[in-house]
Enzyme design. Sequence first.
Site, PDB file in Angstrom:
ATOM      1  N   GLU A 363       1.149  -1.678  -1.009  1.00  0.00           N
ATOM      2  CA  GLU A 363       0.674   0.168  -0.234  1.00  0.00           C
ATOM      3  C   GLU A 363       0.603   1.485   0.026  1.00  0.00           C
ATOM      4  OE1 GLU A 363      -3.962  -0.639   1.804  1.00  0.00           O
ATOM      5  OE2 GLU A 363      -4.407  -2.183   2.135  1.00  0.00           O
TER       6      GLU A 363
HETATM    7  N1  CAA Z   1      -6.127  11.482  -4.113  1.00  0.00           N
HETATM    8  C1  CAA Z   1      -6.795  11.573  -5.206  1.00  0.00           C
HETATM    9  N2  CAA Z   1      -5.851  12.366  -6.628  1.00  0.00           N
HETATM   10  C2  CAA Z   1      -4.745  11.382  -6.124  1.00  0.00           C
HETATM   11  C3  CAA Z   1      -3.974  11.818  -5.295  1.00  0.00           C
HETATM   12  C4  CAA Z   1      -5.065  11.697  -4.066  1.00  0.00           C
HETATM   13  N3  CAA Z   1      -4.154  10.846  -2.509  1.00  0.00           N
HETATM   14  N4  CAA Z   1      -2.772  11.126  -4.991  1.00  0.00           N
HETATM   15  C5  CAA Z   1      -2.363  11.238  -6.718  1.00  0.00           C
HETATM   16  N5  CAA Z   1      -3.842  11.453  -6.938  1.00  0.00           N
HETATM   17  C6  CAA Z   1      -3.988  12.592  -8.298  1.00  0.00           C
HETATM   18  C7  CAA Z   1      -3.548  13.458  -9.055  1.00  0.00           C
HETATM   19  O1  CAA Z   1      -4.334  14.457  -8.291  1.00  0.00           O
HETATM   20  C8  CAA Z   1      -3.003  13.774 -10.301  1.00  0.00           C
HETATM   21  O2  CAA Z   1      -4.127  13.248 -11.167  1.00  0.00           O
HETATM   22  P1  CAA Z   1      -4.423  14.676 -12.236  1.00  0.00           P
HETATM   23  O3  CAA Z   1      -3.359  15.177 -12.823  1.00  0.00           O
HETATM   24  O4  CAA Z   1      -5.881  14.348 -12.448  1.00  0.00           O
HETATM   25  O5  CAA Z   1      -5.372  15.933 -11.588  1.00  0.00           O
HETATM   26  C9  CAA Z   1      -2.120  11.714 -10.449  1.00  0.00           C
HETATM   27  O6  CAA Z   1      -3.843  11.553  -9.820  1.00  0.00           O
HETATM   28  C10 CAA Z   1      -1.098  11.139 -10.837  1.00  0.00           C
HETATM   29  O7  CAA Z   1      -0.526  11.754  -9.623  1.00  0.00           O
HETATM   30  P2  CAA Z   1       0.529  12.081  -9.522  1.00  0.00           P
HETATM   31  O8  CAA Z   1       1.099  12.864 -10.578  1.00  0.00           O
HETATM   32  O9  CAA Z   1       1.008  13.028  -8.352  1.00  0.00           O
HETATM   33  O10 CAA Z   1       1.242  10.840 -10.112  1.00  0.00           O
HETATM   34  P3  CAA Z   1       2.448  10.070  -9.887  1.00  0.00           P
HETATM   35  O11 CAA Z   1       2.901   9.380 -10.691  1.00  0.00           O
HETATM   36  O12 CAA Z   1       3.791  11.323  -9.432  1.00  0.00           O
HETATM   37  O13 CAA Z   1       2.526   8.889  -8.582  1.00  0.00           O
HETATM   38  C11 CAA Z   1       2.732   8.571  -5.975  1.00  0.00           C
HETATM   39  C12 CAA Z   1       2.085   9.131  -7.218  1.00  0.00           C
HETATM   40  C13 CAA Z   1       1.865   8.598  -5.003  1.00  0.00           C
HETATM   41  C14 CAA Z   1       3.518   8.002  -6.200  1.00  0.00           C
HETATM   42  C15 CAA Z   1       1.239   7.242  -6.844  1.00  0.00           C
HETATM   43  O14 CAA Z   1       1.262   6.152  -8.350  1.00  0.00           O
HETATM   44  C16 CAA Z   1       1.418   6.214  -5.846  1.00  0.00           C
HETATM   45  O15 CAA Z   1       0.644   6.418  -4.801  1.00  0.00           O
HETATM   46  N6  CAA Z   1       2.360   4.578  -5.434  1.00  0.00           N
HETATM   47  C17 CAA Z   1       2.005   3.631  -5.079  1.00  0.00           C
HETATM   48  C18 CAA Z   1       1.143   2.771  -5.515  1.00  0.00           C
HETATM   49  C19 CAA Z   1       0.781   1.748  -4.185  1.00  0.00           C
HETATM   50  O16 CAA Z   1       0.243   2.661  -3.153  1.00  0.00           O
HETATM   51  N7  CAA Z   1       0.633   0.298  -4.589  1.00  0.00           N
HETATM   52  C20 CAA Z   1       0.317  -0.294  -3.475  1.00  0.00           C
HETATM   53  C21 CAA Z   1      -0.154  -1.226  -4.161  1.00  0.00           C
HETATM   54  S1  CAA Z   1      -1.758  -2.061  -3.381  1.00  0.00           S
HETATM   55  C22 CAA Z   1      -1.874  -2.769  -1.936  1.00  0.00           C
HETATM   56  O17 CAA Z   1      -0.747  -2.811  -1.744  1.00  0.00           O
HETATM   57  C23 CAA Z   1      -2.877  -3.427  -1.782  1.00  0.00           C
HETATM   58  C24 CAA Z   1      -2.629  -5.289  -1.103  1.00  0.00           C
HETATM   59  O18 CAA Z   1      -2.832  -5.489  -1.442  1.00  0.00           O
HETATM   60  C25 CAA Z   1      -2.257  -5.266   0.043  1.00  0.00           C
END
Ligand code: CAA
Length: 379
Positions: A363
């Site tokens: 996550e």
């Molecule tokens: N709420 C709403 N929108 C969001 C947001 C949030 N918290 N965070 C980002 N966004 C939106 C942004 O507004 C943007 O949209 P717009 O361009 O339309 O405004 C879009 O998402 C892209 O955002 P970024 O440009 O910030 O994207 P990025 O490529 O820089 O990545 C990141 C951001 C935070 C690094 C994201 O890629 C991330 O969270 N990565 C980790 C993924 C993760 O947590 N994976 C876990 C897998 S699930 C799991 O583990 C479940 C399980 O089985 C236990």
Amino acid sequence: MDFKLTEEQELIKQAARDFAQNELLPGVIERDENQQFPKDQVKKMGELGFLGMMVDPKYGGSGLDTLSYVLVMEELSKIDASSSVIVSVNNSLVCWGMETFGTEAQKEKYLHKLATGEMIGAFCLSEPEAGSDATSQKTTAIDMGDHYVLNGTKNWITNGGTAGVYLVIAQTDKEKKHRGINALIVEKGMEGFEIGPKENKLGIRGSDTHSLIFNDVKVPKENRIGEDGFGFKFAMKTLAGGRIGIAAQALGIAAGAYELALKYSQERKAFGTEISNHQAIAFKLADMHTQIQAARLLVYQAAKDKDNGENYDLSGAMAKLYASQVAMDTAVEAVQIHGGNGFVKEYHVERLMRDAKITQIYEGTSEIQKIVISRAILK
Ligand code: CAA
């Protein structure tokens, strides 16, 4: 901020503590050893309302707040993090995501079953080359008018083999990058949907982690969550709450390891006295106790933010970053306090140490949490 628990929250916490002691503790070592999914325990957790804790009772949920949910997560995780991750994914990612963004028809069809544990759900974002870099989706969902055709592979999916419903994130329009991603509800048994091999893991070995393969799976349009192109925002918003659940899991692992180390240190004697009387051990206990309480305050703060309708991206990320570090550090020290016994399975702390590691990875890794935190404070 007042974190005094209500009478109802105290009762829920006690119910989870009793359940963990009576139902999760027996067999936890064997389930870990044999990578055995806690099927009977999951059924009972469904009956107790732990699988749809925040879901509206009209959909079969318990209608409780996020703070109650983290209290349950902490108590379950003290004993069995393999079981608590099932609770976390089902509550935070699947039920919450569907209840908040799904259509009435989707909720009627799936949510009641998910909230009561009649079936469990999985959240499918990660891919072989899209873990932290979640916008780089290779799985495609091509729009065919009244349905999508889904192709690709998902990796490390919790509940991968046991779920009945899968929320799958996939790219529909590559040109639109993350704004061309959709979230689709896929049912087990749909033609072309194959469950890949089960992962042989370091920790949370009782939980069921698989890769998933989609070969021309026809998914009806009515199974899309939200507007066309909402899938990435759906994943980000859902994961922001998921991180509070995992932070609570990390807190529970830390607290469980600490409770075992405290008890052991007051029983085990060396140099003519209980080892807790040696400053080398007493100071470790002092650090553990302080760090766990600090982690708890961060986790409760994030839960309260969510309950109060405030933004919890930052507080949830901080809670997960810190609590997962405390889980790792505390579990390592708990093994150290147990000495040779700490290295032996029947003392439980080695399992907690192995389980702690994943809380710094899934996550959103700790490094991803630092991206979220630094962006929030620098914007
Ligand atoms: N709420 C709403 N929108 C969001 C947001 C949030 N918290 N965070 C980002 N966004 C939106 C942004 O507004 C943007 O949209 P717009 O361009 O339309 O405004 C879009 O998402 C892209 O955002 P970024 O440009 O910030 O994207 P990025 O490529 O820089 O990545 C990141 C951001 C935070 C690094 C994201 O890629 C991330 O969270 N990565 C980790 C993924 C993760 O947590 N994976 C876990 C897998 S699930 C799991 O583990 C479940 C399980 O089985 C236990």
